[in-house]
Design a protein around this motif. Sequence first.
Motif, PDB file in Angstrom:
ATOM      1  N   SER A   1       0.814  -1.223   0.000  1.00 21.63           N
ATOM      2  CA  SER A   1       0.000   0.000   0.000  1.00 21.63           C
ATOM      3  C   SER A   1       0.845   1.269   0.000  1.00 21.63           C
ATOM      4  O   SER A   1       0.330   2.353  -0.272  1.00 21.63           O
ATOM      5  CB  SER A   1      -0.947   0.004   1.202  1.00 21.63           C
ATOM      6  N   LEU A   2       2.133   1.158   0.296  1.00 24.07           N
ATOM      7  CA  LEU A   2       2.988   2.346   0.297  1.00 24.07           C
ATOM      8  C   LEU A   2       3.276   2.857  -1.110  1.00 24.07           C
ATOM      9  O   LEU A   2       3.522   4.058  -1.295  1.00 24.07           O
ATOM     10  CB  LEU A   2       4.322   2.031   1.003  1.00 24.07           C
ATOM     11  N   TYR A   3       3.263   1.980  -2.102  1.00 21.88           N
ATOM     12  CA  TYR A   3       3.625   2.421  -3.452  1.00 21.88           C
ATOM     13  C   TYR A   3       2.701   3.523  -3.954  1.00 21.88           C
ATOM     14  O   TYR A   3       3.157   4.512  -4.540  1.00 21.88           O
ATOM     15  CB  TYR A   3       3.583   1.236  -4.421  1.00 21.88           C
ATOM     16  N   GLY A   4       1.384   3.355  -3.750  1.00 20.42           N
ATOM     17  CA  GLY A   4       0.435   4.321  -4.277  1.00 20.42           C
ATOM     18  C   GLY A   4       0.693   5.741  -3.809  1.00 20.42           C
ATOM     19  O   GLY A   4       0.944   6.645  -4.635  1.00 20.42           O
ATOM     20  N   PRO A   5       0.654   6.004  -2.485  1.00 22.66           N
ATOM     21  CA  PRO A   5       0.894   7.379  -2.045  1.00 22.66           C
ATOM     22  C   PRO A   5       2.324   7.850  -2.249  1.00 22.66           C
ATOM     23  O   PRO A   5       2.578   9.063  -2.261  1.00 22.66           O
ATOM     24  CB  PRO A   5       0.539   7.319  -0.543  1.00 22.66           C
ATOM     25  N   ALA A   6       3.269   6.910  -2.407  1.00 21.23           N
ATOM     26  CA  ALA A   6       4.673   7.312  -2.561  1.00 21.23           C
ATOM     27  C   ALA A   6       5.047   7.668  -3.992  1.00 21.23           C
ATOM     28  O   ALA A   6       6.109   8.266  -4.216  1.00 21.23           O
ATOM     29  CB  ALA A   6       5.596   6.192  -2.065  1.00 21.23           C
TER      30      ALA A   6
ATOM     31  N   THR B   1      -5.641  -9.919   7.522  1.00 22.28           N
ATOM     32  CA  THR B   1      -4.615  -9.182   8.263  1.00 22.28           C
ATOM     33  C   THR B   1      -3.750  -8.337   7.334  1.00 22.28           C
ATOM     34  O   THR B   1      -3.141  -7.357   7.782  1.00 22.28           O
ATOM     35  CB  THR B   1      -3.730 -10.139   9.080  1.00 22.28           C
ATOM     36  N   PHE B   2      -3.710  -8.711   6.059  1.00 20.04           N
ATOM     37  CA  PHE B   2      -3.067  -7.860   5.050  1.00 20.04           C
ATOM     38  C   PHE B   2      -3.633  -6.441   5.143  1.00 20.04           C
ATOM     39  O   PHE B   2      -2.896  -5.452   5.030  1.00 20.04           O
ATOM     40  CB  PHE B   2      -3.344  -8.474   3.668  1.00 20.04           C
ATOM     41  N   GLY B   3      -4.944  -6.359   5.388  1.00 19.36           N
ATOM     42  CA  GLY B   3      -5.590  -5.054   5.449  1.00 19.36           C
ATOM     43  C   GLY B   3      -5.136  -4.191   6.607  1.00 19.36           C
ATOM     44  O   GLY B   3      -5.163  -2.960   6.512  1.00 19.36           O
ATOM     45  N   LEU B   4      -4.730  -4.818   7.713  1.00 21.10           N
ATOM     46  CA  LEU B   4      -4.280  -4.026   8.870  1.00 21.10           C
ATOM     47  C   LEU B   4      -3.064  -3.183   8.515  1.00 21.10           C
ATOM     48  O   LEU B   4      -3.006  -1.987   8.806  1.00 21.10           O
ATOM     49  CB  LEU B   4      -3.964  -4.951  10.047  1.00 21.10           C
ATOM     50  N   GLY B   5      -2.072  -3.825   7.895  1.00 20.23           N
ATOM     51  CA  GLY B   5      -0.891  -3.074   7.474  1.00 20.23           C
ATOM     52  C   GLY B   5      -1.206  -2.072   6.390  1.00 20.23           C
ATOM     53  O   GLY B   5      -0.657  -0.960   6.370  1.00 20.23           O
ATOM     54  N   ALA B   6      -2.109  -2.450   5.484  1.00 17.95           N
ATOM     55  CA  ALA B   6      -2.463  -1.569   4.379  1.00 17.95           C
ATOM     56  C   ALA B   6      -3.212  -0.326   4.848  1.00 17.95           C
ATOM     57  O   ALA B   6      -3.110   0.737   4.235  1.00 17.95           O
ATOM     58  CB  ALA B   6      -3.299  -2.337   3.351  1.00 17.95           C
ATOM     59  N   ILE B   7      -3.976  -0.457   5.932  1.00 18.77           N
ATOM     60  CA  ILE B   7      -4.671   0.707   6.501  1.00 18.77           C
ATOM     61  C   ILE B   7      -3.666   1.659   7.141  1.00 18.77           C
ATOM     62  O   ILE B   7      -3.697   2.877   6.925  1.00 18.77           O
ATOM     63  CB  ILE B   7      -5.689   0.258   7.562  1.00 18.77           C
TER      64      ILE B   7
ATOM     65  N   LEU C   1      -1.217   6.183   6.323  1.00 16.03           N
ATOM     66  CA  LEU C   1      -1.311   7.191   7.378  1.00 16.03           C
ATOM     67  C   LEU C   1       0.061   7.462   7.994  1.00 16.03           C
ATOM     68  O   LEU C   1       0.419   8.613   8.275  1.00 16.03           O
ATOM     69  CB  LEU C   1      -2.296   6.729   8.449  1.00 16.03           C
ATOM     70  N   VAL C   2       0.825   6.375   8.215  1.00 22.69           N
ATOM     71  CA  VAL C   2       2.186   6.537   8.740  1.00 22.69           C
ATOM     72  C   VAL C   2       3.050   7.295   7.733  1.00 22.69           C
ATOM     73  O   VAL C   2       3.853   8.165   8.107  1.00 22.69           O
ATOM     74  CB  VAL C   2       2.800   5.161   9.066  1.00 22.69           C
ATOM     75  N   PHE C   3       2.868   6.983   6.456  1.00 26.56           N
ATOM     76  CA  PHE C   3       3.621   7.655   5.396  1.00 26.56           C
ATOM     77  C   PHE C   3       3.400   9.167   5.447  1.00 26.56           C
ATOM     78  O   PHE C   3       4.360   9.954   5.389  1.00 26.56           O
ATOM     79  CB  PHE C   3       3.191   7.090   4.043  1.00 26.56           C
ATOM     80  N   VAL C   4       2.150   9.584   5.587  1.00 25.85           N
ATOM     81  CA  VAL C   4       1.838  11.012   5.676  1.00 25.85           C
ATOM     82  C   VAL C   4       2.408  11.603   6.964  1.00 25.85           C
ATOM     83  O   VAL C   4       2.990  12.697   6.961  1.00 25.85           O
ATOM     84  CB  VAL C   4       0.314  11.229   5.598  1.00 25.85           C
TER      85      VAL C   4
ATOM     86  N   ASP D   1       7.773  10.746   3.240  1.00 23.09           N
ATOM     87  CA  ASP D   1       9.155  10.404   2.899  1.00 23.09           C
ATOM     88  C   ASP D   1       9.282   8.885   2.790  1.00 23.09           C
ATOM     89  O   ASP D   1       9.182   8.173   3.797  1.00 23.09           O
ATOM     90  CB  ASP D   1      10.107  10.931   3.963  1.00 23.09           C
ATOM     91  N   PRO D   2       9.505   8.328   1.588  1.00 27.11           N
ATOM     92  CA  PRO D   2       9.588   6.874   1.440  1.00 27.11           C
ATOM     93  C   PRO D   2      10.758   6.245   2.173  1.00 27.11           C
ATOM     94  O   PRO D   2      10.746   5.050   2.451  1.00 27.11           O
ATOM     95  CB  PRO D   2       9.694   6.673  -0.078  1.00 27.11           C
ATOM     96  N   ARG D   3      11.776   7.050   2.518  1.00 29.27           N
ATOM     97  CA  ARG D   3      12.916   6.465   3.240  1.00 29.27           C
ATOM     98  C   ARG D   3      12.492   5.916   4.587  1.00 29.27           C
ATOM     99  O   ARG D   3      12.878   4.811   4.965  1.00 29.27           O
ATOM    100  CB  ARG D   3      14.007   7.540   3.418  1.00 29.27           C
ATOM    101  N   TRP D   4      11.697   6.678   5.318  1.00 26.32           N
ATOM    102  CA  TRP D   4      11.265   6.234   6.641  1.00 26.32           C
ATOM    103  C   TRP D   4      10.266   5.083   6.547  1.00 26.32           C
ATOM    104  O   TRP D   4      10.377   4.091   7.275  1.00 26.32           O
ATOM    105  CB  TRP D   4      10.641   7.404   7.401  1.00 26.32           C
ATOM    106  N   SER D   5       9.292   5.188   5.666  1.00 25.45           N
ATOM    107  CA  SER D   5       8.227   4.186   5.619  1.00 25.45           C
ATOM    108  C   SER D   5       8.737   2.834   5.122  1.00 25.45           C
ATOM    109  O   SER D   5       8.446   1.785   5.715  1.00 25.45           O
ATOM    110  CB  SER D   5       7.059   4.679   4.763  1.00 25.45           C
ATOM    111  N   PHE D   6       9.518   2.831   4.052  1.00 22.35           N
ATOM    112  CA  PHE D   6      10.056   1.562   3.567  1.00 22.35           C
ATOM    113  C   PHE D   6      11.145   1.031   4.504  1.00 22.35           C
ATOM    114  O   PHE D   6      11.325  -0.184   4.623  1.00 22.35           O
ATOM    115  CB  PHE D   6      10.590   1.716   2.142  1.00 22.35           C
TER     116      PHE D   6
END
Length: 366
Positions: free
Chosen positions: A27-32, A137-143, A147-150, A155-160
Amino acid sequence: MKKLIRTHAALLFAGVATFVVMGAGQSLYGPALPAFSRLFGVTVAEAGVLVSAHWVGCFIGVGFMYLRGAAITPRHALALMAVGAGGVAALAGWGLTLVAAVIFGIGYGMSTAVFNPRVLRAFGDRGPSMLSLLNATFGLGAIAAPLVFVALGSDPRWSFGMTSLFCALIWLGAGSAGDQTLLPAGVVRPFRPHWGILTFGAVAIGLEACLIGLGPTALIAAGVAETRAAELLSAFFVVFLLSRTALIFTAHLIPSFALLTGAMAVATFSAFGAALLSPEVFFVALGAATGLFFPGYYVTASRKMGEDIRVPPTIIAGGLVGGIFAPLAVAPMMAGLGEVGFFWVLGGVTSAMTVIAVLALPRMQS
């Protein structure tokens, strides 16, 4: 059921934790994508290649499972996910970031092909319900991830980087989960490829890949702010999680292909709703249908194609064909589709698939 859970606790823990991280990573790819576009000086369409690079890696990982599945353990998959996510976080150049996305995808594909058949087999008659739990449970991380990314300043460095760290932590506790065999006991039904259900899977997972990877960009094209688009992706996954959670209690009662057919119909309604009424509201509603695609496909294909060890990688590879090629086809078209053109395309594909699924229903359920 409690006895089964105690018996397979290590498998269930490792699977649930891994799928949470898989949801976060994908789910990080989309907003990143807008951030990658700015950081590397590429267009958003070119940045969208990252999504396909991830799915290419998944296909390679599933290929390893097809050839050497009995030798692959959860730790192999988690190690590759940790290295790949860390490589994306390093931002060492556009080419190396694409390579890292492929490596992350290899581990992701291996994880899918390691855990799904183990869980489906380990829990017997309740296997479809436990498979739904695992994939929910895939959805838990995807939710959480968008939000953590924002919150981390987009910044993709921190999230990835955090994704890589969590993979490493799960690796430490996943050793005993490798004791679960992929091989079924007793007489094994032969390997019978079923091209009809594999085609449905390719389309369904292709739609999922486009919604997750390109959905935020489509929302931005419709006038939604970047931060709001990331928040809507999290809301999409809340609905996604709710639909998969409902399957924990109902999956063993609903014919799996009927589930997939209904999901396509709901996706059609939601896609046209996004095009005609509200991209924000109906993009979120699309999460309900998307959450049902993989469980309906996987259980149907497992029933149709036998119990050979090559069956799970083949099922997953069928879906990955769509996951790879759908974003590659749609991303370059995004600029010319207009404000809500993405949703018109989505509605056209899902309506056609709904009609075909209704016609195929008697044969697919037999």
